[in-house]
Design a protein around this motif. Sequence first.
Motif, PDB file in Angstrom:
ATOM      1  N   THR A 111       0.817  -1.215   0.000  1.00  0.00           N
ATOM      2  CA  THR A 111       0.000   0.000   0.000  1.00  0.00           C
ATOM      3  C   THR A 111       0.848   1.261   0.000  1.00  0.00           C
ATOM      4  O   THR A 111       0.687   2.133  -0.856  1.00  0.00           O
ATOM      5  N   LEU A 112       1.768   1.380   0.972  1.00  0.00           N
ATOM      6  CA  LEU A 112       2.611   2.575   1.025  1.00  0.00           C
ATOM      7  C   LEU A 112       3.496   2.680  -0.211  1.00  0.00           C
ATOM      8  O   LEU A 112       3.709   3.776  -0.747  1.00  0.00           O
ATOM      9  N   ARG A 164       2.800   1.609  -3.183  1.00  0.00           N
ATOM     10  CA  ARG A 164       1.957   2.039  -4.300  1.00  0.00           C
ATOM     11  C   ARG A 164       1.648   3.537  -4.220  1.00  0.00           C
ATOM     12  O   ARG A 164       1.649   4.239  -5.234  1.00  0.00           O
ATOM     13  N   ILE A 165       1.387   4.020  -3.013  1.00  0.00           N
ATOM     14  CA  ILE A 165       1.099   5.444  -2.830  1.00  0.00           C
ATOM     15  C   ILE A 165       2.302   6.291  -3.242  1.00  0.00           C
ATOM     16  O   ILE A 165       2.162   7.305  -3.943  1.00  0.00           O
ATOM     17  N   GLU A 166       3.491   5.859  -2.829  1.00  0.00           N
ATOM     18  CA  GLU A 166       4.706   6.599  -3.198  1.00  0.00           C
ATOM     19  C   GLU A 166       4.973   6.523  -4.698  1.00  0.00           C
ATOM     20  O   GLU A 166       5.334   7.522  -5.329  1.00  0.00           O
ATOM     21  N   ARG A 167       4.791   5.343  -5.272  1.00  0.00           N
ATOM     22  CA  ARG A 167       5.108   5.154  -6.695  1.00  0.00           C
ATOM     23  C   ARG A 167       4.159   5.926  -7.597  1.00  0.00           C
ATOM     24  O   ARG A 167       4.577   6.530  -8.585  1.00  0.00           O
ATOM     25  N   THR A 168       2.872   5.923  -7.248  1.00  0.00           N
ATOM     26  CA  THR A 168       1.878   6.586  -8.095  1.00  0.00           C
ATOM     27  C   THR A 168       1.659   8.046  -7.702  1.00  0.00           C
ATOM     28  O   THR A 168       0.996   8.794  -8.427  1.00  0.00           O
ATOM     29  N   ASN A 169       2.213   8.424  -6.549  1.00  0.00           N
ATOM     30  CA  ASN A 169       2.009   9.776  -6.004  1.00  0.00           C
ATOM     31  C   ASN A 169       0.516  10.084  -5.859  1.00  0.00           C
ATOM     32  O   ASN A 169       0.074  11.214  -6.063  1.00  0.00           O
ATOM     33  N   THR A 170      -0.247   9.045  -5.480  1.00  0.00           N
ATOM     34  CA  THR A 170      -1.696   9.181  -5.364  1.00  0.00           C
ATOM     35  C   THR A 170      -2.200   8.394  -4.153  1.00  0.00           C
ATOM     36  O   THR A 170      -1.792   7.257  -3.928  1.00  0.00           O
ATOM     37  N   PHE A 171      -3.080   9.008  -3.388  1.00  0.00           N
ATOM     38  CA  PHE A 171      -3.753   8.344  -2.271  1.00  0.00           C
ATOM     39  C   PHE A 171      -5.220   8.193  -2.654  1.00  0.00           C
ATOM     40  O   PHE A 171      -5.899   9.184  -2.937  1.00  0.00           O
ATOM     41  N   VAL A 172      -5.701   6.932  -2.690  1.00  0.00           N
ATOM     42  CA  VAL A 172      -7.042   6.652  -3.197  1.00  0.00           C
ATOM     43  C   VAL A 172      -7.970   6.241  -2.053  1.00  0.00           C
ATOM     44  O   VAL A 172      -7.749   5.217  -1.394  1.00  0.00           O
ATOM     45  N   SER A 202      -1.381  13.755   6.650  1.00  0.00           N
ATOM     46  CA  SER A 202      -0.236  13.195   7.366  1.00  0.00           C
ATOM     47  C   SER A 202       0.675  12.410   6.422  1.00  0.00           C
ATOM     48  O   SER A 202       1.902  12.391   6.595  1.00  0.00           O
ATOM     49  N   LEU A 203       0.099  11.765   5.406  1.00  0.00           N
ATOM     50  CA  LEU A 203       0.902  11.064   4.405  1.00  0.00           C
ATOM     51  C   LEU A 203       1.759  12.047   3.612  1.00  0.00           C
ATOM     52  O   LEU A 203       2.930  11.776   3.329  1.00  0.00           O
ATOM     53  N   LYS A 204       1.184  13.166   3.246  1.00  0.00           N
ATOM     54  CA  LYS A 204       1.935  14.187   2.510  1.00  0.00           C
ATOM     55  C   LYS A 204       3.167  14.612   3.293  1.00  0.00           C
ATOM     56  O   LYS A 204       4.259  14.775   2.722  1.00  0.00           O
ATOM     57  N   LYS A 205       2.998  14.748   4.589  1.00  0.00           N
ATOM     58  CA  LYS A 205       4.104  15.176   5.447  1.00  0.00           C
ATOM     59  C   LYS A 205       5.115  14.053   5.667  1.00  0.00           C
ATOM     60  O   LYS A 205       6.321  14.243   5.480  1.00  0.00           O
ATOM     61  N   ASP A 206       4.647  12.875   6.053  1.00  0.00           N
ATOM     62  CA  ASP A 206       5.545  11.770   6.408  1.00  0.00           C
ATOM     63  C   ASP A 206       6.288  11.208   5.201  1.00  0.00           C
ATOM     64  O   ASP A 206       7.413  10.718   5.326  1.00  0.00           O
ATOM     65  N   LEU A 207       5.643  11.238   4.026  1.00  0.00           N
ATOM     66  CA  LEU A 207       6.285  10.732   2.807  1.00  0.00           C
ATOM     67  C   LEU A 207       7.030  11.829   2.060  1.00  0.00           C
ATOM     68  O   LEU A 207       7.639  11.563   1.022  1.00  0.00           O
ATOM     69  N   HIS A 236       0.774   3.743  10.159  1.00  0.00           N
ATOM     70  CA  HIS A 236       0.597   5.149   9.810  1.00  0.00           C
ATOM     71  C   HIS A 236      -0.831   5.607  10.133  1.00  0.00           C
ATOM     72  O   HIS A 236      -1.017   6.669  10.744  1.00  0.00           O
ATOM     73  N   VAL A 237      -1.822   4.811   9.734  1.00  0.00           N
ATOM     74  CA  VAL A 237      -3.221   5.165   9.981  1.00  0.00           C
ATOM     75  C   VAL A 237      -3.515   5.212  11.473  1.00  0.00           C
ATOM     76  O   VAL A 237      -4.116   6.169  11.983  1.00  0.00           O
ATOM     77  N   ASP A 238      -3.071   4.187  12.206  1.00  0.00           N
ATOM     78  CA  ASP A 238      -3.339   4.125  13.641  1.00  0.00           C
ATOM     79  C   ASP A 238      -2.623   5.243  14.388  1.00  0.00           C
ATOM     80  O   ASP A 238      -3.145   5.771  15.384  1.00  0.00           O
ATOM     81  N   ARG A 239      -1.432   5.614  13.933  1.00  0.00           N
ATOM     82  CA  ARG A 239      -0.704   6.720  14.572  1.00  0.00           C
ATOM     83  C   ARG A 239      -1.488   8.022  14.421  1.00  0.00           C
ATOM     84  O   ARG A 239      -1.617   8.788  15.379  1.00  0.00           O
ATOM     85  N   TYR A 240      -2.012   8.244  13.223  1.00  0.00           N
ATOM     86  CA  TYR A 240      -2.800   9.468  13.022  1.00  0.00           C
ATOM     87  C   TYR A 240      -4.030   9.458  13.933  1.00  0.00           C
ATOM     88  O   TYR A 240      -4.330  10.465  14.595  1.00  0.00           O
ATOM     89  N   LEU A 241      -4.761   8.333  13.988  1.00  0.00           N
ATOM     90  CA  LEU A 241      -5.975   8.266  14.801  1.00  0.00           C
ATOM     91  C   LEU A 241      -5.661   8.408  16.285  1.00  0.00           C
ATOM     92  O   LEU A 241      -6.363   9.129  17.008  1.00  0.00           O
TER      93      LEU A 241
END
Length: 295
Positions: A34-35, A37-45, A78-83, A250-255
């Motif tokens: 998942t992470l 794919r998000i980095e490779r595609t530069n997209t969060f779906v 948070s993904l924008k910042k952490d990645l 990452h998700v649980d840390r944000y929550l």
Amino acid sequence: MFNRQISAIKIVSLLALTASGMLPLVSAKAEDTTLERIERTNTFVIGFRSDKHPFSAITPTGDVEGYSIDLCHGIYESLKKDLDKPDLELKMIEVTADNRFDYIKDGTVDIVCSATSWTLEHQKKVSYSLLTYVTGAEMLVKDDSRIRSLKNLTGKKAGLIYGTLTADIMTKRIKRDNLDIELITYKYPQQGIQALENREIDAYIADRIILIGLLDEANAPNDLKLVNRFYSYDPYALMFARQSLDFKVHVDRYLANLYRSDKSLKLFNKWFSHMGIRSNENILRAMFKLQSIPE
């Protein structure tokens, strides 16, 4: 009152087990993509349901909004910042009860943000975040109805929402108790509320919070009432790929960070405070507290 206290204790105990990590964990053997794919595609779906107000819904102007949507927007930031990807693209894809698991499995969406029930059976296929809400099955009836329990529905019709945990639990319970109740399943929640308003069914059984959300949109909400009796325990969480352990952290840390702050109550007030006592605020406060996992 005593039964209510027992129910609250059961819920808080389950939340404690969740927060302490004592519920079954997903396997770490499969590859977490998942992470990557998000980095490779530069997209969060984000996958969303269009008919689950106040968790996720499409507004008349075409926007997607809701409590769960706000949570996932926070995860996106948070993904924008952490990645270190300030230009990370956000994409929204509508999912249904039928395709949501497939969309997670094949990577069409990274996360489903809606009123998603966390069950151990579903956990064989997907993984879940920390809990995001706690509710349970209840009945909505006409204001002049004398229906107060399932037994009062003998010889009558009740509506259920297709593909939900509540529909599965209530169908099994009615069969187990050999109750003569005709069950009618609706694909879209709004269809059930319309059927109840038109007296095509005698009761509408769904998660309490979903029924309250439907009351907000009903043509004549004062003509309807809740019976104020829970028939199940239904925990909600965000859903993603079963093997995505790094993404889960990452998700649980944000929550957890959110639940430790005043922002969680602001979010609660935005989506649920207008419901008054029906919002289960005390249980939600306990959920926030128990899942404020430290770094």
